[in-house]
Design a protein around this motif. Structure first.
Motif, PDB file in Angstrom:
ATOM      1  N   VAL A 120      -6.180  14.228 -61.878  1.00  0.00           N
ATOM      2  CA  VAL A 120      -4.739  14.297 -62.115  1.00  0.00           C
ATOM      3  C   VAL A 120      -4.388  13.277 -63.184  1.00  0.00           C
ATOM      4  CG1 VAL A 120      -4.271  12.759 -60.124  1.00  0.00           C
ATOM      5  CG2 VAL A 120      -2.437  14.169 -61.031  1.00  0.00           C
TER       6      VAL A 120
ATOM      7  N   ALA B  97      -4.456   8.016 -65.572  1.00  0.00           N
ATOM      8  CA  ALA B  97      -5.202   8.606 -64.454  1.00  0.00           C
ATOM      9  C   ALA B  97      -4.957   7.840 -63.159  1.00  0.00           C
ATOM     10  CB  ALA B  97      -6.691   8.635 -64.776  1.00  0.00           C
TER      11      ALA B  97
ATOM     12  N   GLY C 132      -3.491   1.241 -59.689  1.00  0.00           N
ATOM     13  CA  GLY C 132      -4.887   1.313 -59.270  1.00  0.00           C
ATOM     14  C   GLY C 132      -5.252   2.514 -58.418  1.00  0.00           C
TER      15      GLY C 132
ATOM     16  N   THR D 121     -14.116   4.321 -57.489  1.00  0.00           N
ATOM     17  CA  THR D 121     -13.144   5.208 -56.840  1.00  0.00           C
ATOM     18  C   THR D 121     -13.289   5.112 -55.330  1.00  0.00           C
ATOM     19  OG1 THR D 121     -12.995   6.684 -58.726  1.00  0.00           O
ATOM     20  CG2 THR D 121     -12.511   7.659 -56.575  1.00  0.00           C
TER      21      THR D 121
ATOM     22  N   ARG E 267     -14.385   2.560 -53.672  1.00  0.00           N
ATOM     23  CA  ARG E 267     -13.877   1.253 -53.231  1.00  0.00           C
ATOM     24  C   ARG E 267     -12.345   1.216 -53.297  1.00  0.00           C
ATOM     25  NH1 ARG E 267     -19.023  -1.045 -55.963  1.00  0.00           N
ATOM     26  NH2 ARG E 267     -17.974  -0.768 -57.947  1.00  0.00           N
TER      27      ARG E 267
ATOM     28  N   GLU F  99     -10.080   3.712 -53.552  1.00  0.00           N
ATOM     29  CA  GLU F  99      -9.316   4.728 -52.821  1.00  0.00           C
ATOM     30  C   GLU F  99      -9.719   4.773 -51.342  1.00  0.00           C
ATOM     31  OE1 GLU F  99      -7.127   7.154 -54.335  1.00  0.00           O
ATOM     32  OE2 GLU F  99      -7.423   6.698 -56.458  1.00  0.00           O
TER      33      GLU F  99
ATOM     34  N   SER G  35     -23.657   4.700 -57.701  1.00  0.00           N
ATOM     35  CA  SER G  35     -23.540   3.241 -57.795  1.00  0.00           C
ATOM     36  C   SER G  35     -24.842   2.639 -58.298  1.00  0.00           C
ATOM     37  CB  SER G  35     -23.194   2.664 -56.414  1.00  0.00           C
ATOM     38  OG  SER G  35     -23.229   1.248 -56.458  1.00  0.00           O
ATOM     39  N   GLY G  36     -24.731   1.678 -59.198  1.00  0.00           N
ATOM     40  CA  GLY G  36     -25.910   0.948 -59.645  1.00  0.00           C
ATOM     41  C   GLY G  36     -26.114  -0.304 -58.816  1.00  0.00           C
ATOM     42  N   SER G  37     -25.029  -0.977 -58.475  1.00  0.00           N
ATOM     43  CA  SER G  37     -25.115  -2.256 -57.753  1.00  0.00           C
ATOM     44  C   SER G  37     -25.335  -2.059 -56.253  1.00  0.00           C
ATOM     45  CB  SER G  37     -23.811  -3.037 -57.950  1.00  0.00           C
ATOM     46  OG  SER G  37     -22.753  -2.408 -57.247  1.00  0.00           O
TER      47      SER G  37
ATOM     48  N   VAL H 134     -27.685   5.520 -63.255  1.00  0.00           N
ATOM     49  CA  VAL H 134     -27.916   6.917 -62.906  1.00  0.00           C
ATOM     50  C   VAL H 134     -27.752   7.744 -64.172  1.00  0.00           C
ATOM     51  CG1 VAL H 134     -26.889   8.867 -61.676  1.00  0.00           C
ATOM     52  CG2 VAL H 134     -27.183   6.676 -60.507  1.00  0.00           C
TER      53      VAL H 134
ATOM     54  N   GLU I  62     -14.814  14.033 -58.222  1.00  0.00           N
ATOM     55  CA  GLU I  62     -13.422  13.560 -58.173  1.00  0.00           C
ATOM     56  C   GLU I  62     -13.276  12.289 -59.026  1.00  0.00           C
ATOM     57  OE1 GLU I  62     -12.530  15.469 -53.750  1.00  0.00           O
ATOM     58  OE2 GLU I  62     -12.763  13.297 -53.896  1.00  0.00           O
TER      59      GLU I  62
ATOM     60  N   ARG J  92     -14.683   6.591 -65.439  1.00  0.00           N
ATOM     61  CA  ARG J  92     -15.938   6.122 -66.042  1.00  0.00           C
ATOM     62  C   ARG J  92     -17.078   7.082 -65.726  1.00  0.00           C
ATOM     63  NH1 ARG J  92     -16.945   0.214 -64.289  1.00  0.00           N
ATOM     64  NH2 ARG J  92     -15.294   0.532 -62.739  1.00  0.00           N
ATOM     65  N   LEU J  93     -17.096   7.617 -64.504  1.00  0.00           N
ATOM     66  CA  LEU J  93     -18.141   8.574 -64.144  1.00  0.00           C
ATOM     67  C   LEU J  93     -17.920   9.903 -64.865  1.00  0.00           C
ATOM     68  CD1 LEU J  93     -20.624   9.271 -62.453  1.00  0.00           C
ATOM     69  CD2 LEU J  93     -19.068  10.016 -60.641  1.00  0.00           C
TER      70      LEU J  93
ATOM     71  N   GLN K 192     -19.145  10.162 -68.385  1.00  0.00           N
ATOM     72  CA  GLN K 192     -20.594  10.318 -68.555  1.00  0.00           C
ATOM     73  C   GLN K 192     -21.031  11.770 -68.330  1.00  0.00           C
ATOM     74  OE1 GLN K 192     -22.840   6.953 -66.583  1.00  0.00           O
ATOM     75  NE2 GLN K 192     -20.751   6.410 -66.041  1.00  0.00           N
TER      76      GLN K 192
ATOM     77  N   GLN L 129      -6.289   3.862 -67.244  1.00  0.00           N
ATOM     78  CA  GLN L 129      -7.372   4.658 -67.816  1.00  0.00           C
ATOM     79  C   GLN L 129      -6.917   6.101 -68.022  1.00  0.00           C
ATOM     80  OE1 GLN L 129      -9.573   3.313 -64.299  1.00  0.00           O
ATOM     81  NE2 GLN L 129     -11.418   3.550 -65.525  1.00  0.00           N
TER      82      GLN L 129
HETATM   83  N1  LIG Z   1      -6.521  10.553 -61.734  1.00  0.00           N
HETATM   84  C1  LIG Z   1      -7.546  10.926 -61.041  1.00  0.00           C
HETATM   85  O1  LIG Z   1      -7.730  12.118 -60.812  1.00  0.00           O
HETATM   86  C2  LIG Z   1      -8.498   9.888 -60.516  1.00  0.00           C
HETATM   87  C3  LIG Z   1      -9.676  10.299 -59.902  1.00  0.00           C
HETATM   88  C4  LIG Z   1     -10.551   9.326 -59.427  1.00  0.00           C
HETATM   89  C5  LIG Z   1     -10.259   7.994 -59.585  1.00  0.00           C
HETATM   90  N2  LIG Z   1      -9.107   7.631 -60.191  1.00  0.00           N
HETATM   91  C6  LIG Z   1      -8.810   6.199 -60.385  1.00  0.00           C
HETATM   92  O2  LIG Z   1      -9.795   5.659 -61.250  1.00  0.00           O
HETATM   93  C7  LIG Z   1     -10.074   4.307 -60.880  1.00  0.00           C
HETATM   94  C8  LIG Z   1     -11.546   4.152 -60.639  1.00  0.00           C
HETATM   95  O3  LIG Z   1     -12.269   4.792 -61.647  1.00  0.00           O
HETATM   96  P1  LIG Z   1     -13.292   4.042 -62.623  1.00  0.00           P
HETATM   97  O4  LIG Z   1     -13.454   4.910 -63.804  1.00  0.00           O
HETATM   98  O5  LIG Z   1     -12.860   2.634 -62.824  1.00  0.00           O
HETATM   99  O6  LIG Z   1     -14.611   3.978 -61.776  1.00  0.00           O
HETATM  100  P2  LIG Z   1     -15.577   5.105 -61.177  1.00  0.00           P
HETATM  101  O7  LIG Z   1     -16.041   6.031 -62.246  1.00  0.00           O
HETATM  102  O8  LIG Z   1     -14.989   5.693 -59.957  1.00  0.00           O
HETATM  103  O9  LIG Z   1     -16.746   4.174 -60.694  1.00  0.00           O
HETATM  104  C9  LIG Z   1     -17.406   3.331 -61.610  1.00  0.00           C
HETATM  105  C10 LIG Z   1     -18.578   2.765 -60.852  1.00  0.00           C
HETATM  106  O10 LIG Z   1     -19.440   3.825 -60.494  1.00  0.00           O
HETATM  107  C11 LIG Z   1     -20.781   3.420 -60.681  1.00  0.00           C
HETATM  108  N3  LIG Z   1     -21.337   4.178 -61.790  1.00  0.00           N
HETATM  109  C12 LIG Z   1     -20.701   4.969 -62.684  1.00  0.00           C
HETATM  110  N4  LIG Z   1     -21.580   5.513 -63.521  1.00  0.00           N
HETATM  111  C13 LIG Z   1     -22.800   5.049 -63.159  1.00  0.00           C
HETATM  112  C14 LIG Z   1     -24.112   5.253 -63.631  1.00  0.00           C
HETATM  113  N5  LIG Z   1     -24.367   6.059 -64.668  1.00  0.00           N
HETATM  114  N6  LIG Z   1     -25.119   4.629 -63.000  1.00  0.00           N
HETATM  115  C15 LIG Z   1     -24.895   3.813 -61.950  1.00  0.00           C
HETATM  116  N7  LIG Z   1     -23.663   3.585 -61.452  1.00  0.00           N
HETATM  117  C16 LIG Z   1     -22.646   4.198 -62.049  1.00  0.00           C
HETATM  118  C17 LIG Z   1     -20.747   1.931 -60.956  1.00  0.00           C
HETATM  119  O11 LIG Z   1     -20.745   1.367 -59.662  1.00  0.00           O
HETATM  120  P3  LIG Z   1     -21.324  -0.074 -59.285  1.00  0.00           P
HETATM  121  O12 LIG Z   1     -20.303  -1.012 -59.846  1.00  0.00           O
HETATM  122  O13 LIG Z   1     -21.350  -0.066 -57.795  1.00  0.00           O
HETATM  123  O14 LIG Z   1     -22.656  -0.195 -59.925  1.00  0.00           O
HETATM  124  C18 LIG Z   1     -19.405   1.770 -61.639  1.00  0.00           C
HETATM  125  O15 LIG Z   1     -18.895   0.459 -61.539  1.00  0.00           O
HETATM  126  C19 LIG Z   1      -9.247   4.028 -59.652  1.00  0.00           C
HETATM  127  O16 LIG Z   1      -8.074   3.364 -60.068  1.00  0.00           O
HETATM  128  C20 LIG Z   1      -8.900   5.394 -59.120  1.00  0.00           C
HETATM  129  O17 LIG Z   1      -7.677   5.388 -58.444  1.00  0.00           O
HETATM  130  C21 LIG Z   1      -8.235   8.548 -60.670  1.00  0.00           C
END
Ligand SMILES: NC(=O)c1ccc[n+]([C@@H]2O[C@H](COP(=O)([O-])OP(=O)(O)OC[C@H]3O[C@@H](n4cnc5c(N)ncnc54)[C@H](OP(=O)(O)O)[C@@H]3O)[C@@H](O)[C@H]2O)c1
Length: 248
Positions: A37, A44, A48, A78, A80, A82, A112-114, A163, A183, A187-188, A191, A215
């Motif tokens: 969304v 996005a 947070g 996400t 953590r 959500e 997750s990598g960590s 990953v 979902e 960042r995911l 990729q 973001q």
């Molecule tokens: N608008 C929407 O539809 C929507 C949907 C989802 C989330 N959100 C929002 O987006 C925010 C979170 O999203 P984000 O982009 O910051 O993070 P994210 O993509 O949910 O997660 C990033 C984390 O995922 C892990 N990761 C991602 N790619 C990786 C890879 N290739 N290899 C290993 N680990 C990988 C890492 O975890 P580790 O740090 O554990 O290594 C990284 O810190 C929140 O505010 C959420 O509310 C919005």
């Protein structure tokens, strides 16, 4: 040009009708769908989280997409932020899932990598279907052990701590997960886009402006050539647009 005032309102649809409309295509291999969304100005999240920019019909579609998926893939941040819980088994989708040979609810796969995740949460210790943790071969061994002890299935899908998104899709498909739903977060999703493994985007555009520095729905380095998607379906309700795009 299409007259969008003629677009249909998903709130008037039964969950069964929505499930028909969003059915996965018949394919030999895996199909990766994303559900996101965004506000009009591309945010996005707000404060947070995505909930402040969502609406009731968006959540109905969110639930329907989960009801159709074999597995829900989410980035660790996400999960953590959500406070992810295990997916529920819902009566509305029970017969459909049984007929398709699916588990009563989709599994959740956390990337997750960590492995800096709270493995004492219900997502890991009491899901209906064991939660998967997708990580790299170099992830901390003690965290891998903790994840396994909690009941999670740890899947190595990359070298170092990273990953590889394409390998993640292949590893999930090898385990029988063909109907994939991510979902995010941004960042995911970025990729999956960059690795060219995203087949479909279900995007809700909320009639909201938030400014700020939130973001966008997909982050990370830009792709060399923009990926072209084609509009497949569009619903409208109270100014929210519920679109569905497939890779051209
Ligand atoms: N608008 C929407 O539809 C929507 C949907 C989802 C989330 N959100 C929002 O987006 C925010 C979170 O999203 P984000 O982009 O910051 O993070 P994210 O993509 O949910 O997660 C990033 C984390 O995922 C892990 N990761 C991602 N790619 C990786 C890879 N290739 N290899 C290993 N680990 C990988 C890492 O975890 P580790 O740090 O554990 O290594 C990284 O810190 C929140 O505010 C959420 O509310 C919005």
């Amino acid at each position: 040009m299409t007259d969008l005032t003629a677009a249909e309102a998903p709130g008037e649809w039964s969950l069964d009708d929505l499930a028909d409309a969003y059915a996965y295509p018949r394919t030999d291999g895996p199909w990766l769908r994303a559900n996101m969304v965004s506000t009009l100005d591309g945010a996005a999240q707000h404060d947070g989280r995505s909930q402040p920019i969502s609406c009731e019909s968006d959540m109905r579609i969110f639930g329907t997409l989960r009801g159709l998926a074999d597995v829900v893939i989410a980035g660790a941040e996400t999960v953590r932020q959500e406070g992810y819980r295990p997916a529920r088994a819902r009566d509305a989708f029970a017969a459909r899932r049984a007929a398709a040979g699916q588990t009563p609810a989709p599994a959740v796969a956390v990337v997750s990598g960590s492995l800096d995740l709270d493995f004492s949460l219900p997502l890991f210790v009491s899901p209906l279907v064991p939660t998967l943790v997708l990580t790299g071969a170099g992830a901390p061994p003690d965290r891998i052990a903790t994840a396994r002890k909690a009941g999670a299935e740890v899947v190595i899908a990359g070298e170092g701590s990273r990953v590889d998104p394409a390998r993640a899709v292949a590893e999930l498909a090898d385990r029988g997960h063909r109907r994939l739903l991510t979902e995010g977060g941004p960042r995911l999703l970025g990729q999956f886009v960059a690795r060219d493994v995203l087949d479909e985007l279900c995007l809700t555009v909320a009639p909201l402006l938030t400014a700020g520095d939130a973001q966008r729905i997909a982050g990370g380095p830009a792709v060399e050539v923009p990926k072209r998607f084609a509009l497949d379906a569009l619903l409208e309700e109270d100014g929210f647009l519920f679109s569905r795009y497939r890779r051209s």
